[in-house]
Design an enzyme around this catalytic site. Structure first.
Site, PDB file in Angstrom:
ATOM      1  N   CYS A 153      -6.327  -0.759  -1.953  1.00  0.00           N
ATOM      2  CA  CYS A 153      -6.251  -1.190  -0.661  1.00  0.00           C
ATOM      3  C   CYS A 153      -7.015  -1.184   0.877  1.00  0.00           C
ATOM      4  O   CYS A 153      -6.910  -1.906   1.570  1.00  0.00           O
ATOM      5  CB  CYS A 153      -5.001  -0.374  -0.158  1.00  0.00           C
ATOM      6  SG  CYS A 153      -5.428   1.595   0.241  1.00  0.00           S
ATOM      7  N   ASP A 168      -8.235   1.309   2.720  1.00  0.00           N
ATOM      8  CA  ASP A 168      -7.592   2.414   3.640  1.00  0.00           C
ATOM      9  C   ASP A 168      -9.190   3.243   3.515  1.00  0.00           C
ATOM     10  O   ASP A 168      -9.705   3.240   2.695  1.00  0.00           O
ATOM     11  CB  ASP A 168      -6.865   2.969   3.456  1.00  0.00           C
ATOM     12  CG  ASP A 168      -5.515   1.590   3.670  1.00  0.00           C
ATOM     13  OD1 ASP A 168      -5.432   0.813   4.318  1.00  0.00           O
ATOM     14  OD2 ASP A 168      -4.270   2.859   3.268  1.00  0.00           O
ATOM     15  N   CYS A 222      -2.420   3.819   6.154  1.00  0.00           N
ATOM     16  CA  CYS A 222      -1.118   3.559   5.942  1.00  0.00           C
ATOM     17  C   CYS A 222      -0.891   5.400   6.609  1.00  0.00           C
ATOM     18  O   CYS A 222      -1.466   5.917   6.625  1.00  0.00           O
ATOM     19  CB  CYS A 222      -0.591   3.179   4.327  1.00  0.00           C
ATOM     20  SG  CYS A 222      -0.604   4.616   3.343  1.00  0.00           S
ATOM     21  N   CYS A 282      -2.227   7.410  -1.811  1.00  0.00           N
ATOM     22  CA  CYS A 282      -3.083   7.653  -0.357  1.00  0.00           C
ATOM     23  C   CYS A 282      -3.084   9.619  -0.491  1.00  0.00           C
ATOM     24  O   CYS A 282      -4.172   9.972   0.513  1.00  0.00           O
ATOM     25  CB  CYS A 282      -1.407   7.441   0.453  1.00  0.00           C
ATOM     26  SG  CYS A 282      -1.094   6.095   0.162  1.00  0.00           S
TER      27      CYS A 282
HETATM   28 FE1  FES Z   1      -3.599   2.603   0.245  1.00  0.00          FE
HETATM   29 FE2  FES Z   1      -1.840   4.516   1.524  1.00  0.00          FE
HETATM   30  S1  FES Z   1      -1.702   2.190   0.472  1.00  0.00           S
HETATM   31  S2  FES Z   1      -4.175   4.374   1.359  1.00  0.00           S
HETATM   32 FE1  FES Z   2       1.517   1.908   3.800  1.00  0.00          FE
HETATM   33 FE2  FES Z   2       4.569   2.000   3.761  1.00  0.00          FE
HETATM   34  S1  FES Z   2       3.056   0.682   2.805  1.00  0.00           S
HETATM   35  S2  FES Z   2       3.183   3.532   4.641  1.00  0.00           S
END
Ligand code: FES
Ligand code: FES
Length: 132
Positions: A41, A43, A68, A111
């Protein structure tokens, strides 16, 4: 459902009132910096620890997460969890524990993995610094 509600409560609490947000001076000899990213993603999470030389325990910890809500909550949870721990103890925290504690759904497992990677990376950085 109950699990959906607790997911929201715990994640949103850490998301809205994240603990230990900030930075430690990266050049300090007793500071270890972990900087990791999630390829899926994009992040990014930075997690830093300050280690007391005598006791070998983590005495301070800060994070900044560009990601996120679940990643922010996971790093906030991680900072609370590792304060006061030895490096050995901190390196044994698994993302599954974080995911369980925050009731993250399977799609959000990566995550919490970011938080596990970040603390491991910070410990490694500290040890590398100390060895040189
Ligand atoms: Fe990638 Fe949460 S969607 S760290
Ligand atoms: Fe990342 Fe909902 S998509 S917290």
């Amino acid at each position: 459902s109950l699990s959906l509600r607790s997911y929201h409560e715990k994640v949103i609490d850490h998301y809205e009132r994240p603990r230990n947000v900030g930075s430690l001076p990266r050049s300090d000899p007793d500071v270890g910096t972990g900087l990791v990213g999630a390829p899926a993603c994009g992040d990014v999470m930075k997690l830093q620890i300050r280690v007391d030389d005598k006791s070998g325990k983590i005495v301070d910890v800060k994070f900044k997460t560009f990601g996120c809500g679940s990643a922010i909550a996971s790093s906030s949870y991680m900072t609370e969890r590792v304060r006061g721990m030895s490096l050995e103890e901190a390196s044994q925290i698994r993302n599954t524990e974080i995911a369980k504690e925050l009731c993250l759904p399977p799609v959000k497992l990566h995550c919490s993995m970011l938080a596990e990677d970040a603390i491991k990376s910070a410990i490694k950085d500290y040890k590398t610094k100390r060895a040189t």
